[in-house]
Motif scaffolding. Structure first.
Motif, PDB file in Angstrom:
ATOM      1  N   GLU A 152       0.837  -1.212   0.000  1.00 26.47           N
ATOM      2  CA  GLU A 152       0.000   0.000   0.000  1.00 26.47           C
ATOM      3  C   GLU A 152       0.870   1.259   0.000  1.00 26.47           C
ATOM      4  O   GLU A 152       0.586   2.223  -0.723  1.00 26.47           O
ATOM      5  N   GLU A 153       1.934   1.272   0.810  1.00 23.07           N
ATOM      6  CA  GLU A 153       2.852   2.423   0.852  1.00 23.07           C
ATOM      7  C   GLU A 153       3.527   2.622  -0.505  1.00 23.07           C
ATOM      8  O   GLU A 153       3.643   3.749  -0.996  1.00 23.07           O
ATOM      9  N   LYS A 154       3.963   1.525  -1.107  1.00 19.14           N
ATOM     10  CA  LYS A 154       4.640   1.604  -2.412  1.00 19.14           C
ATOM     11  C   LYS A 154       3.695   2.128  -3.484  1.00 19.14           C
ATOM     12  O   LYS A 154       4.082   2.956  -4.317  1.00 19.14           O
ATOM     13  N   ILE A 155       2.445   1.657  -3.465  1.00 21.22           N
ATOM     14  CA  ILE A 155       1.465   2.069  -4.481  1.00 21.22           C
ATOM     15  C   ILE A 155       1.205   3.576  -4.394  1.00 21.22           C
ATOM     16  O   ILE A 155       1.206   4.270  -5.418  1.00 21.22           O
ATOM     17  N   VAL A 156       1.003   4.100  -3.194  1.00 22.77           N
ATOM     18  CA  VAL A 156       0.734   5.541  -3.069  1.00 22.77           C
ATOM     19  C   VAL A 156       1.969   6.349  -3.462  1.00 22.77           C
ATOM     20  O   VAL A 156       1.862   7.341  -4.198  1.00 22.77           O
ATOM     21  N   ALA A 157       3.141   5.938  -3.008  1.00 23.04           N
ATOM     22  CA  ALA A 157       4.368   6.668  -3.354  1.00 23.04           C
ATOM     23  C   ALA A 157       4.551   6.708  -4.872  1.00 23.04           C
ATOM     24  O   ALA A 157       4.859   7.753  -5.448  1.00 23.04           O
ATOM     25  N   HIS A 158       4.331   5.568  -5.526  1.00 26.21           N
ATOM     26  CA  HIS A 158       4.567   5.527  -6.968  1.00 26.21           C
ATOM     27  C   HIS A 158       3.471   6.257  -7.745  1.00 26.21           C
ATOM     28  O   HIS A 158       3.762   6.913  -8.751  1.00 26.21           O
ATOM     29  N   ALA A 159       2.242   6.171  -7.273  1.00 22.13           N
ATOM     30  CA  ALA A 159       1.165   6.938  -7.918  1.00 22.13           C
ATOM     31  C   ALA A 159       1.510   8.427  -7.851  1.00 22.13           C
ATOM     32  O   ALA A 159       1.338   9.161  -8.831  1.00 22.13           O
ATOM     33  N   ASP A 160       2.045   8.873  -6.711  1.00 19.17           N
ATOM     34  CA  ASP A 160       2.449  10.267  -6.547  1.00 19.17           C
ATOM     35  C   ASP A 160       3.563  10.617  -7.541  1.00 19.17           C
ATOM     36  O   ASP A 160       3.567  11.701  -8.124  1.00 19.17           O
TER      37      ASP A 160
END
Length: 164
Positions: A110-118
């Motif tokens: 979940e942390e990786k997904i939000v960071a990469h979406a950003d």
């Protein structure tokens, strides 16, 4: 709830629009996975830049954690906010940036997904990996390690699901 909080703490309108665009991209990435907490991703994506209501500097992630904690958000949401910058910041990089000494590398999916979406949203527009790499080369001193982490995130979250 999250959008109301962004407004309540006087997050600039352009930042709220960015958070909505990041949320949309994060949900798109999340759809590749069966084992992610989509509600957590939604909350984290919408709140990832809440600290920009106080500062636009690198410490906006730290400020954001404090604001979200004050409003009772779970540690999982706080971790997304704290670890969303770039492809993460190592303990060594944190010290050189004047952040508290610790690792800010995203750990969970979940942390990786939000960071990469950003990473893949500039303002409210979707950008490609090459755009991000070029931007980082221009703006980050000794960016090679950061770019390596960015490419690894992209391979884990996006490339692995592309149809040849």
């Amino acid at each position: 709830m999250e959008l109301e909080l962004l407004e309540k703490v006087n997050t600039p309108e352009n930042v709220i629009a960015h958070c909505k665009a990041v949320c949309k991209k994060a949900m798109e990435i999340a759809s590749n996975f069966d084992n992610v907490d989509k509600d957590l991703i939604r909350k984290g994506a919408l709140l990832h830049d809440i600290g920009r209501s106080k500062t636009h500097g690198i410490t906006h992630a730290i400020e954001g954690v404090e604001i979200a904690r004050e409003y009772g958000y779970s540690q999982d949401v706080l971790n997304i906010i704290e670890r969303h910058i770039g492809a993460g910041i190592t303990e060594e990089e944190a010290v050189s940036l004047g952040l508290p000494k610790k690792s800010y590398i995203p750990q969970t999916l979940e942390e990786k997904i939000v960071a990469h979406a950003d990473n893949l949203i500039s303002g409210t527009k979707e950008v490609d990996l090459d755009f991000v790499i070029e931007k980082w080369r221009r703006n980050i001193k000794d960016s090679d390690d950061n770019i390596k982490r960015l490419i690894e995130l992209d391979e884990e979250l996006i490339k692995a699901f592309e149809v040849e």
